[in-house]
Motif scaffolding. Structure first.
Motif, PDB file in Angstrom:
ATOM      1  N   ARG A 167       0.803  -1.230   0.000  1.00 45.17           N
ATOM      2  CA  ARG A 167       0.000   0.000   0.000  1.00 45.17           C
ATOM      3  C   ARG A 167       0.830   1.271   0.000  1.00 45.17           C
ATOM      4  O   ARG A 167       0.441   2.286   0.553  1.00 45.17           O
ATOM      5  CB  ARG A 167      -0.920  -0.011   1.206  1.00 45.17           C
ATOM      6  N   GLN A 168       2.002   1.194  -0.618  1.00 45.05           N
ATOM      7  CA  GLN A 168       2.831   2.403  -0.663  1.00 45.05           C
ATOM      8  C   GLN A 168       2.647   3.179  -1.958  1.00 45.05           C
ATOM      9  O   GLN A 168       2.609   2.592  -3.037  1.00 45.05           O
ATOM     10  CB  GLN A 168       4.300   2.021  -0.553  1.00 45.05           C
ATOM     11  N   ILE A 169       2.575   4.497  -1.802  1.00 45.41           N
ATOM     12  CA  ILE A 169       2.684   5.367  -2.973  1.00 45.41           C
ATOM     13  C   ILE A 169       4.183   5.609  -3.129  1.00 45.41           C
ATOM     14  O   ILE A 169       4.822   6.222  -2.284  1.00 45.41           O
ATOM     15  CB  ILE A 169       1.897   6.671  -2.764  1.00 45.41           C
ATOM     16  N   LEU A 170       4.777   5.051  -4.166  1.00 47.49           N
ATOM     17  CA  LEU A 170       6.242   4.992  -4.267  1.00 47.49           C
ATOM     18  C   LEU A 170       6.849   6.313  -4.722  1.00 47.49           C
ATOM     19  O   LEU A 170       7.944   6.673  -4.302  1.00 47.49           O
ATOM     20  CB  LEU A 170       6.647   3.864  -5.221  1.00 47.49           C
ATOM     21  N   SER A 171       6.160   7.021  -5.604  1.00 41.97           N
ATOM     22  CA  SER A 171       6.686   8.322  -6.027  1.00 41.97           C
ATOM     23  C   SER A 171       5.572   9.161  -6.625  1.00 41.97           C
ATOM     24  O   SER A 171       4.578   8.627  -7.128  1.00 41.97           O
ATOM     25  CB  SER A 171       7.816   8.145  -7.046  1.00 41.97           C
TER      26      SER A 171
END
Lengths: 490, 490
Positions: free
Chosen positions: B103-107
């Motif tokens: 669930r990460q927004i990477l960039s």
């Protein structure tokens, strides 16, 4: 270039089979008539086909392809032959399937905004056919008055108005195709999103390697109520580039946003004398805004403000058709003008993120000085789709090789900043050896597997798009590949 | 439903291998914990997986998939489990790969309008992450506060705002995927149009059958300067349908254009009491217009005129966020309201050409009377994407079968008028037996060949999308297929 022709194969029964399908007039085999078909818009590469066939229907295309399969003959589809990457270049001992007799608009459904056309229909005819009712077909390559819809499908063509409206693939709803084995299948449909795998998306831009589209369902759009063209001139490339970014960041998507540098400006003024383009400008932007009258009026003011804020010296605008045409005239004539300035020119087609415009244009200038070839920059600034025109003289020994090397370095630059080696001209014959710079081996293998599904014998447009050790391992291309060594995939 | 579980296979070494990759907490195998994963939003179909795994990284997904390959275990990816066609339904003796820890927004790259996210990121989080800077992510399924981007990719999800901005596939620039054999590949890129075959287009909407997307590059858009919501009420379905066509024909593309019938209106007023929707209207349209202030003001006037011309009794409008929300409230609560009216409901997801709206809604009414089940119509009118909600009581013997038969007839109707059996919910488990009604055998075979390229062992989400004699030859489904006999492919 190779000029081997049809002697090694017994073509008699094959020609006879073609003639049984198309009649004698549908089969071209006289040497002097075949010369026309030796190359497409990538004129540096030439190869005469063994035979040219001119079908009129889907069924005839399928029959021809079946005969090619029966005799294991490679075949290449060709529309108007305006492609710039050699996608319609024949191979030795091949059949060229030319769609120039497949020029019917089969149906027009204004209410549901779609039309079905044969592949040989010329791009601009589609708009002509529906403009009376207030509609148009959006993708508009520079060659739109001669290029064919089939060729547009093969190369996923773009154009000035693709910034706002998207390239060809965004306007194709469905296709009837003849597969490389001669089967007739329908992909996509009459509505935009169909269940199952999006085979239409794969087919568009596959450069003739997955089959031949014989009926194409296109989306047509409602013509805008109002159109305004602005011409802004700048004393630096950076300022023009920043203006492009600022317009997009402001949430305005112009119908088109084109940039020309000083060299291009003077070239077109020399040749077509628009008397609109300031000869002392470092760069100009041509910005077309379309929509409702109120919308266009509002956006026009905002664009003018953004141009001024970035140091534009002058911003002129026009809404009447005549003046708009005059403002566009120089841009449309830019390639022709380059032809007047120099015996030969080499067009590149790289894409970069918009934010990298000033950096990349500066680097191109450095390369131009280093190699000693002048470069005219005229391009789709809004999309970051560069078209540097490298001017050279092909009669000078070694010039083409140097220019190709320089072009390769420009593509390397595009990839380095997170861009692409092709925006709208395709890979074709010309850029296949650069594909490993954008795609990993596994990526390319996956594409080849897909190709295998449609084209198991490899007869449909062989030797295009994908690098092979035979073609790209040769000295000239190996050095081109070498240029990219050390470039990280983004 | 089948409830066979993991006894027949020796899972011990497999679980051990999974735990070596994910740790003990990353592997779920207790029967009571597995119940959660028995079904997705298509609640009529249930099947417990043997094991659930919860990876956090691309590499972990690849390792898990490799282990599944080593032991020939089918695996199914699952995001939030909100899908409505059973795309994330497990099969017997399978591994469910759940992305809820990815669930990460990477960039986020605002300048170039793109963001890279993991597949478990919730749809509405993307907009939340960029809205402060004036951007948003356009595709907005009704379930947007719980559905995951990975699931949206699998089903090529739509939403209210897809009329103007397109469905998920139009907003995906590139993907890192784990292939069904555990290889990690990158398809597409950071820019919209890449050379080579458009594998991104094929992957989006492939319902988990071609691999698992683990990093997704999404396009984000600039938020509109101004938004106006209009509510128009009509005394006939025909008038509302004609209004939809007229608005589009006038060249106005609203951000969203939704229709609700009298039954839906009263259902939502009973449940959420918006007090905005007139209970005596035969149909209402909710029309959202976005853009520049001047543009919105101009279009608002034109839309009001078109509504009045078609006999709208009243047209109310709102530009302030609070009232806009109030106008949308009933539409957003429509499915929930149907749940209050009836113990069970069955949602269909057919697409028709806009011009066929009045005819198809009339035919649905006839089917409703014939079968004796009430139907609430609430749908994306601008796209012609119908969502008839058939209300029934699953505790009544035979009711589900009748409702499925009636749903099948509605889909048949959609295909008959030139539409599709799915707009945005996918085919999944639910509609695979209807695929032969839209596609010829050769079309389906071609798709299967493509599947074979990515998924040669058939381990990735087996038994979905494509009909098989085993599943669709069974009595219930055979009768469903029979309904379509004599329907011409359009």
């Amino acid at each position: 270039m190779l000029t081997q022709d049809k002697k090694q194969r017994n073509w008699k029964p094959i020609i006879k089979a073609f003639e049984a399908v198309l009649g004698k007039n549908g089969v071209v085999q006289r040497r002097e008539e075949l010369i026309t078909y030796e190359c497409d818009g990538l004129t540096g590469y030439r190869q005469r086909p063994a035979v040219v066939v001119l079908p009129r229907t889907t069924e005839q295309v399928a029959e021809i392809v079946k005969i090619c399969n029966q005799y294991s003959i490679p075949f290449i589809a060709r529309g108007s032959g305006t492609g710039l990457s050699g996608g319609a270049l024949p191979v030795i001992d091949s059949v060229l399937i030319v769609t120039s007799l497949m020029r019917q608009i089969l149906s027009i459904d204004l209410e549901n905004q779609r039309t079905v056309v044969q592949p040989g229909v010329i791009n601009s005819w589609v708009t002509q056919a529906v403009s009376g009712a207030g509609f148009y077909y959006a993708p508009d390559p520079s060659s739109q008055i001669i290029c064919s819809i089939g060729g547009n499908i093969a190369e996923n063509s773009g154009g000035v108005h693709c910034l706002k409206y998207g390239v060809t693939t965004n306007h194709v709803l469905g296709l009837k195709i003849v597969t490389p084995e001669g089967e007739i299948i329908d992909i996509g449909g009459q509505i935009p999103e169909m269940p199952g795998y999006d085979l239409t998306g794969v087919f568009v831009g596959s450069e003739g390697t997955l089959g031949i589209a014989t009926e194409i369902t296109l989306r047509i759009l409602k013509s805008a109520e109002s159109i305004c063209v602005l011409l802004a001139d700048f004393t630096s490339i950076e300022a023009a580039g920043a203006t492009v970014s600022d317009i997009i960041s402001a949430g305005i998507i112009p119908g088109g946003m084109e940039m020309m540098d000083n060299f291009s400006i003077n070239a077109v003024e020399d040749v077509v004398a628009t008397n609109c383009y300031p000869r002392d400008a470092t760069a100009i932007l041509l910005i077309e805004i379309d929509g409702l009258e109120v919308e266009v009026a509002g956006n026009k003011q905002r664009v003018i403000e953004i141009c001024k804020k970035n140091g534009a010296r002058n911003v002129t605008s026009a809404t009447d058709p005549e003046t708009r045409l005059k403002l566009w005239k120089g841009r449309k004539a830019a390639f022709a003008a380059a032809g007047h300035l120099s015996p030969d020119y080499y067009v590149q087609d790289g894409v970069i993120p918009r934010t990298q415009l000033p950096y990349v244009l500066h680097e191109i200038q450095t390369l131009s000085e280093q190699y000693g070839y002048r470069v005219a920059n005229v391009f789709h600034a809004g999309d970051g789709n560069l078209h540097p025109l490298i001017l050279y003289d092909n009669s000078v020994h070694g010039a083409l090789e140097q220019v190709e090397e320089m072009g390769g370095k420009i593509l390397k630059l595009c990839v380095q900043v997170g861009g692409s080696i092709s925006g709208e001209h395709g890979i074709g014959e010309e850029k296949k050896c650069y594909m490993p710079q954008m795609f990993s081996q596994v990526d390319l293998e996956t594409m080849q597997w897909v190709r295998q599904v449609f084209n198991p014998k490899g007869l449909a447009n062989p030797e295009k798009i994908f690098p092979t050790p035979r073609t790209c391992g040769e000295a000239a291309n190996a050095s081109a590949i070498k240029q990219f060594e050390g470039v990280e995939r983004f």
